[in-house]
Design an enzyme around this catalytic site. Structure first.
Site, PDB file in Angstrom:
ATOM      1  N   SER A 107     -79.439 -17.398 -29.440  1.00 22.84           N
ATOM      2  CA  SER A 107     -80.687 -16.786 -28.949  1.00 22.84           C
ATOM      3  C   SER A 107     -81.856 -17.110 -29.875  1.00 22.84           C
ATOM      4  O   SER A 107     -81.684 -17.210 -31.100  1.00 22.84           O
ATOM      5  CB  SER A 107     -80.523 -15.268 -28.880  1.00 22.84           C
ATOM      6  OG  SER A 107     -81.777 -14.635 -28.712  1.00 22.84           O
ATOM      7  N   TYR A 130     -87.633 -18.507 -25.587  1.00 22.79           N
ATOM      8  CA  TYR A 130     -88.656 -17.931 -24.720  1.00 22.79           C
ATOM      9  C   TYR A 130     -89.938 -18.691 -25.053  1.00 22.79           C
ATOM     10  O   TYR A 130     -90.122 -19.151 -26.182  1.00 22.79           O
ATOM     11  CB  TYR A 130     -88.845 -16.445 -25.009  1.00 22.79           C
ATOM     12  CG  TYR A 130     -87.671 -15.576 -24.624  1.00 22.79           C
ATOM     13  CD1 TYR A 130     -87.366 -15.328 -23.296  1.00 22.79           C
ATOM     14  CD2 TYR A 130     -86.868 -14.979 -25.603  1.00 22.79           C
ATOM     15  CE1 TYR A 130     -86.292 -14.524 -22.938  1.00 22.79           C
ATOM     16  CE2 TYR A 130     -85.787 -14.174 -25.265  1.00 22.79           C
ATOM     17  CZ  TYR A 130     -85.506 -13.947 -23.927  1.00 22.79           C
ATOM     18  OH  TYR A 130     -84.457 -13.156 -23.580  1.00 22.79           O
ATOM     19  N   THR A 156     -85.395 -19.892 -21.243  1.00 21.07           N
ATOM     20  CA  THR A 156     -85.165 -18.753 -20.356  1.00 21.07           C
ATOM     21  C   THR A 156     -86.432 -18.490 -19.556  1.00 21.07           C
ATOM     22  O   THR A 156     -87.503 -18.250 -20.129  1.00 21.07           O
ATOM     23  CB  THR A 156     -84.759 -17.514 -21.179  1.00 21.07           C
ATOM     24  OG1 THR A 156     -83.541 -17.827 -21.851  1.00 21.07           O
ATOM     25  CG2 THR A 156     -84.540 -16.297 -20.297  1.00 21.07           C
ATOM     26  N   LYS A 233     -82.771 -21.487 -17.774  1.00 16.67           N
ATOM     27  CA  LYS A 233     -81.860 -20.352 -17.544  1.00 16.67           C
ATOM     28  C   LYS A 233     -82.616 -19.249 -16.820  1.00 16.67           C
ATOM     29  O   LYS A 233     -83.657 -18.790 -17.302  1.00 16.67           O
ATOM     30  CB  LYS A 233     -81.335 -19.827 -18.881  1.00 16.67           C
ATOM     31  CG  LYS A 233     -80.534 -18.534 -18.795  1.00 16.67           C
ATOM     32  CD  LYS A 233     -79.914 -18.193 -20.142  1.00 16.67           C
ATOM     33  CE  LYS A 233     -79.120 -16.906 -20.120  1.00 16.67           C
ATOM     34  NZ  LYS A 233     -79.964 -15.710 -20.245  1.00 16.67           N
ATOM     35  N   HIS A 257     -79.951 -12.719 -15.984  1.00 15.90           N
ATOM     36  CA  HIS A 257     -80.080 -12.144 -17.327  1.00 15.90           C
ATOM     37  C   HIS A 257     -79.136 -10.951 -17.491  1.00 15.90           C
ATOM     38  O   HIS A 257     -79.437  -9.962 -18.164  1.00 15.90           O
ATOM     39  CB  HIS A 257     -81.533 -11.702 -17.553  1.00 15.90           C
ATOM     40  CG  HIS A 257     -82.036 -11.880 -18.960  1.00 15.90           C
ATOM     41  ND1 HIS A 257     -82.999 -12.786 -19.298  1.00 15.90           N
ATOM     42  CD2 HIS A 257     -81.719 -11.243 -20.111  1.00 15.90           C
ATOM     43  CE1 HIS A 257     -83.279 -12.693 -20.599  1.00 15.90           C
ATOM     44  NE2 HIS A 257     -82.501 -11.770 -21.115  1.00 15.90           N
TER      45      HIS A 257
HETATM   46  C1  LIG Z   1     -77.507  -7.591 -25.792  1.00 11.92           C
HETATM   47  C2  LIG Z   1     -77.991  -8.748 -24.979  1.00 11.92           C
HETATM   48  C3  LIG Z   1     -78.992  -9.562 -25.465  1.00 11.92           C
HETATM   49  C4  LIG Z   1     -79.441 -10.644 -24.734  1.00 11.92           C
HETATM   50  N1  LIG Z   1     -80.385 -11.468 -25.263  1.00 11.92           N
HETATM   51  C5  LIG Z   1     -80.765 -12.572 -24.587  1.00 11.92           C
HETATM   52  C6  LIG Z   1     -81.676 -13.491 -25.176  1.00 11.92           C
HETATM   53  O1  LIG Z   1     -82.122 -13.324 -26.303  1.00 11.92           O
HETATM   54  N2  LIG Z   1     -82.037 -14.588 -24.441  1.00 11.92           N
HETATM   55  C7  LIG Z   1     -81.537 -14.825 -23.172  1.00 11.92           C
HETATM   56  O2  LIG Z   1     -81.892 -15.823 -22.553  1.00 11.92           O
HETATM   57  N3  LIG Z   1     -80.650 -13.973 -22.611  1.00 11.92           N
HETATM   58  C8  LIG Z   1     -80.267 -12.870 -23.279  1.00 11.92           C
HETATM   59  N4  LIG Z   1     -79.329 -12.029 -22.710  1.00 11.92           N
HETATM   60  C9  LIG Z   1     -78.746 -12.375 -21.404  1.00 11.92           C
HETATM   61  C10 LIG Z   1     -77.481 -13.230 -21.557  1.00 11.92           C
HETATM   62  O3  LIG Z   1     -77.797 -14.526 -22.011  1.00 11.92           O
HETATM   63  C11 LIG Z   1     -76.715 -13.414 -20.248  1.00 11.92           C
HETATM   64  O4  LIG Z   1     -77.577 -13.921 -19.259  1.00 11.92           O
HETATM   65  C12 LIG Z   1     -76.042 -12.141 -19.735  1.00 11.92           C
HETATM   66  O5  LIG Z   1     -75.675 -11.285 -20.777  1.00 11.92           O
HETATM   67  C13 LIG Z   1     -74.808 -12.547 -18.930  1.00 11.92           C
HETATM   68  O6  LIG Z   1     -74.230 -11.445 -18.351  1.00 11.92           O
HETATM   69  P1  LIG Z   1     -72.901 -10.694 -18.938  1.00 11.92           P
HETATM   70  O7  LIG Z   1     -73.351  -9.990 -20.157  1.00 11.92           O
HETATM   71  O8  LIG Z   1     -72.581  -9.774 -17.814  1.00 11.92           O
HETATM   72  O9  LIG Z   1     -71.826 -11.728 -19.184  1.00 11.92           O
HETATM   73  C14 LIG Z   1     -78.885 -10.923 -23.443  1.00 11.92           C
HETATM   74  C15 LIG Z   1     -77.878 -10.097 -22.956  1.00 11.92           C
HETATM   75  C16 LIG Z   1     -77.416  -9.026 -23.699  1.00 11.92           C
HETATM   76  C17 LIG Z   1     -76.307  -8.197 -23.149  1.00 11.92           C
END
Ligand SMILES: Cc1cc2nc3c(=O)[nH]c(=O)nc-3n(C[C@H](O)[C@H](O)[C@H](O)COP(=O)(O)O)c2cc1C
Length: 358
Positions: A107, A130, A156, A233, A257
């Site tokens: 990330s 981002y 993203t 994404k 997301h």
């Molecule tokens: C705690 C947390 C932090 C996240 N931070 C980011 C991030 O910094 N950038 C991003 O593109 N997606 C972020 N996401 C989304 C994840 O990349 C991903 O799309 C999502 O968690 C997938 O679903 P799942 O958790 O059900 O497997 C985050 C998700 C969670 C749970």
């Protein structure tokens, strides 16, 4: 760890271990969390159509993605601030990715430096971005990513701002002082330090720092900056997938997301088919959101995904047992996928097609 047999077991163990507000930040979604629930329901609704009397003695899950060999069509989704759940943070996650032979999408808000993460692993690292208003900060980060040996960038595109997350507001969730975005210029993060309550400060930070004006035309600026492959994404429609390919992206991640942005957005697995169809093999299409079992991965592959990203379960493993926990979670999912392929009569990825799922 012997009694943690499936990803749901790791989830329960992580919940028992983490403070309530941290758990809420990790597990929660936006709005009424309709999309969080829908992501799961959309997998459970689908069924598999196994073939029989196939030689399944030598299952083979290996694949290649953007030129890198992977031991299975799986990767770790970008998630902010791994140090929230374990002191080693992304360094431990990277170590596990290396042991499992799977890519780790770091990330932009990683809590360890890219250099430290890269030093800990043999896994292909991709960096999620981002689009910051301060393009100099973005360009600087891309340069450091190149120096650290990052293999691809993942922009993203579903977060022109960070959505309101009621759990964080209600719990007063705040980042601890020792958990910071280690790869971002502190000046760009100053607003987060100023405002005490981080649930809403993550939101207000995004409004001040994320560029909500960018369009497909701006991708040319990023392409000109670096030769690294670029994935988008957060695509959920055929129309945007077509635009993405027309603008020369190297891959697409179909994603809502994890239900943390637009609430009521379509489950990613439901959007996958139309994206795969319009992309027509020109670039790899990945998917994430709600993957918790090997059969979920098989369903996504059958619907045309080149690979699946795993989100929250990785942090569950990290919270419970550090790098070993992440390795266990990834290995469990890989073993479940292998079993599903064997029992479905599709021992190689080339045997997995749309006939397998309904
Ligand atoms: C705690 C947390 C932090 C996240 N931070 C980011 C991030 O910094 N950038 C991003 O593109 N997606 C972020 N996401 C989304 C994840 O990349 C991903 O799309 C999502 O968690 C997938 O679903 P799942 O958790 O059900 O497997 C985050 C998700 C969670 C749970």
């Amino acid at each position: 760890m012997g009694d943690l047999l499936c990803l749901e077991d790791w989830q329960r163990a992580a919940q028992a271990r983490l403070p309530g507000p941290t758990w809420g930040f990790l597990q929660g979604g936006s709005g009424a969390e309709l999309t969080v629930a829908a992501n799961r329901a959309a997998f459970d609704r689908r069924v598999l159509r196994p073939r029989v009397l196939v030689d399944v003695t030598k299952p083979d899950l290996g694949t290649t993605l953007l030129g890198d060999p992977l031991r299975a069509p799986l990767a770790i989704a970008p998630m902010a601030y791994h140090r929230l759940v374990h002191p080693d943070g992304e360094v431990a996650t990277a170590r596990a990715a290396g042991e499992c032979g799977l890519p780790f999408v770091v990330s932009m808000f990683a809590s360890r430096t890219l250099a430290d993460i890269a030093a800990a692993t043999t896994a292909p690292l991709w960096l999620q971005l981002y689009w910051l208003r301060r393009r100099d900060a973005l360009a600087d980060l891309v340069r450091r990513a190149e120096a650290a040996g990052v293999r691809a960038l993942v922009l993203t595109v579903d977060a022109p701002r960070v959505a309101k997350r009621l759990r964080d507001l209600r719990s007063g969730f705040a980042l601890p002082a020792d958990v910071t975005a280690a790869n971002i210029d502190p000046a760009a993060m100053a607003v987060m330090a100023r405002t005490g309550e981080s649930g809403s400060s993550i939101q207000s930070h995004s409004r001040e720092q994320f560029d909500a004006a960018i369009t497909f035309a701006d991708l040319a600026w990023l392409r000109a900056l670096t030769p690294l492959p670029l994935l988008l994404k957060g695509i959920l429609t055929a129309a945007d997938a077509r635009l993405a390919v027309e603008h020369g992206v190297d891959g697409i991640v179909v994603s809502n997301h994890g239900g943390r942005q637009l609430d009521s957005a379509i489950p990613a697995i439901d959007a996958l088919g139309e994206v795969v169809e319009v992309v027509a093999g020109r670039v790899p299409v990945l998917v994430d959101g709600g993957v918790r079992r090997g059969t979920d991965v098989l369903k996504a592959l059958a619907l045309g995904a080149a690979a699946v990203l795993l989100g929250r379960p990785v942090l569950h493993g990290l919270a419970v047992a550090g790098a070993g926990g992440v390795t266990a979670v990834l290995s469990t999912l890989r073993e479940e996928l292998e079993e599903a392929m064997v029992l479905a009569g599709a021992p190689r990825l080339s045997d997995v097609d749309a006939e397998l799922v309904r």
